[in-house]
Enzyme design. Structure first.
Site, PDB file in Angstrom:
ATOM      1  N   GLU A  24       0.620  -1.068   0.026  1.00  0.00           N
ATOM      2  CA  GLU A  24       0.009  -0.077  -0.066  1.00  0.00           C
ATOM      3  C   GLU A  24       0.847   1.269   0.065  1.00  0.00           C
ATOM      4  OE1 GLU A  24      -3.147   1.258   0.062  1.00  0.00           O
ATOM      5  OE2 GLU A  24      -4.176  -0.576  -0.387  1.00  0.00           O
TER       6      GLU A  24
ATOM      7  N   LYS B 269      -9.627  -9.477   9.314  1.00  0.00           N
ATOM      8  CA  LYS B 269     -10.183  -8.195  10.059  1.00  0.00           C
ATOM      9  C   LYS B 269     -11.405  -8.128  10.582  1.00  0.00           C
ATOM     10  CE  LYS B 269      -8.741  -3.191  10.255  1.00  0.00           C
ATOM     11  NZ  LYS B 269      -8.056  -2.359   9.460  1.00  0.00           N
TER      12      LYS B 269
ATOM     13  N   CYS C 260      -5.193  -3.079  13.487  1.00  0.00           N
ATOM     14  CA  CYS C 260      -5.262  -1.646  13.476  1.00  0.00           C
ATOM     15  C   CYS C 260      -6.577  -1.516  14.297  1.00  0.00           C
ATOM     16  CB  CYS C 260      -5.302  -1.319  12.046  1.00  0.00           C
ATOM     17  SG  CYS C 260      -5.070   0.327  11.930  1.00  0.00           S
TER      18      CYS C 260
END
Length: 293
Positions: free
Chosen positions: A52, A123, A155
């Site tokens: 990313e 996630k 995260c």
């Protein structure tokens, strides 16, 4: 003594270049092996191997589609080879995983020194509305033989107390949390890392990307909520040896020698109505009798 020696590598990918990013990652893992021979586990930031780019940089519209991989697949084969070569546990951040039904998840992996996929975690709480990956539906822990149980979070998961509580309920004594935070809410995440650690009496290893991919400030927090290490904004490595017996000690005698939230939940949690969850807190199967503690 049950110890887990980790290296949390605060680094950044080569934006939108999967091969160059892999080469960079593999070099860093080998360098950690050479410089810190006692280390057992290497951890890197979220979406590192997905390459990313910076938040405000040029971003290919279909990058998630381009970078998505199958698990198992060629990437996990490369990770397995690197783990076997170095003899390390690898938690290589997260990748975009293309599921059998075509959906794409933001997925964390744990690869054993034998090259096995020890854990895969999708996630549960993507950073919406910005993150387009499909949410996962369950939490994941894995065993490091002779050491203890480790949980995976990613995260924004840390902003939801349910995440760390469920991982601790599953027996995690350490939670590895790869992160890619590019914004000033990093300060709030650091507060959450400390709160999650002490309220569940676990270690939290939150490793963020370095500048320019992220704002850094990776942190390692102990079971009493005390920050053991915290990085700056640039590239660096946090090397630490986590004493998992400290989790046992803290839960038995209390954070700061006084607070025993896990013992109290084990004793009384099943009698507390939790209408939000349609039930009550069920005593973990691994919990021992905590009367008088």
């Amino acid at each position: 003594m049950r110890t887990l020696a980790i290296a949390a590598v605060q680094t950044a990918p080569v934006p939108y270049d999967l091969d160059a990013t892999w080469s960079r990652f593999a070099h860093q893992v080998r360098t950690v092996r050479e410089l810190f021979p006692h280390v057992q586990m290497v951890v890197v930031p979220e979406l590192l191997l997905a390459a990313e780019g910076p938040l405000l940089g040029e971003h290919p519209e279909d990058w998630m589609e381009q970078a998505a991989v199958t698990i198992p697949g060629p990437l996990t084969d490369r990770l397995a080879g690197l783990a076997r070569e170095t003899g390390l546990w690898l938690v290589p951040g997260t990748v975009f995983e293309r599921a059998a039904d075509g959906t794409i998840h933001n997925t964390a992996l744990a690869i054993s020194p034998e090259g096995e996929i020890a854990a895969r975690y999708r996630k549960v709480f993507p950073w919406q509305p910005y993150e387009q990956a499909v949410p996962g539906t369950s939490f994941t822990v894995f065993e490091v033989p002779g050491v203890g149980r480790v949980g995976l979070a990613i995260c924004y998961d840390g902003s939801f107390p349910e995440t760390m509580r469920q991982l601790a309920w599953l027996g995690a004594e350490v939670v590895i949390q790869p992160t890619l935070t590019t914004t000033r809410d990093r300060e709030m995440e650091l507060v959450c890392a400390r709160a999650n650690a002490w309220t569940n009496q676990i270690y939290v290893v939150n490793v963020n990307a370095s500048d320019p991919a992220g704002v850094g400030e990776s942190t390692i927090v102990d079971p009493e909520g005390i920050v053991r290490q915290q990085a700056g904004t640039g590239e660096e490595v946090l090397v630490d040896v986590l004493d998992l017996d400290a989790v046992t000690r803290t839960r038995r005698y209390g954070s700061a020698g006084v607070n025993r939230p896990w013992s109290q939940l084990a004793r009384y949690g099943s009698t507390i109505e939790l209408p939000m969850y349609g039930g009550a807190f069920r005593t973990p199967d691994w919990a021992k009798d905590t009367d008088g503690q």
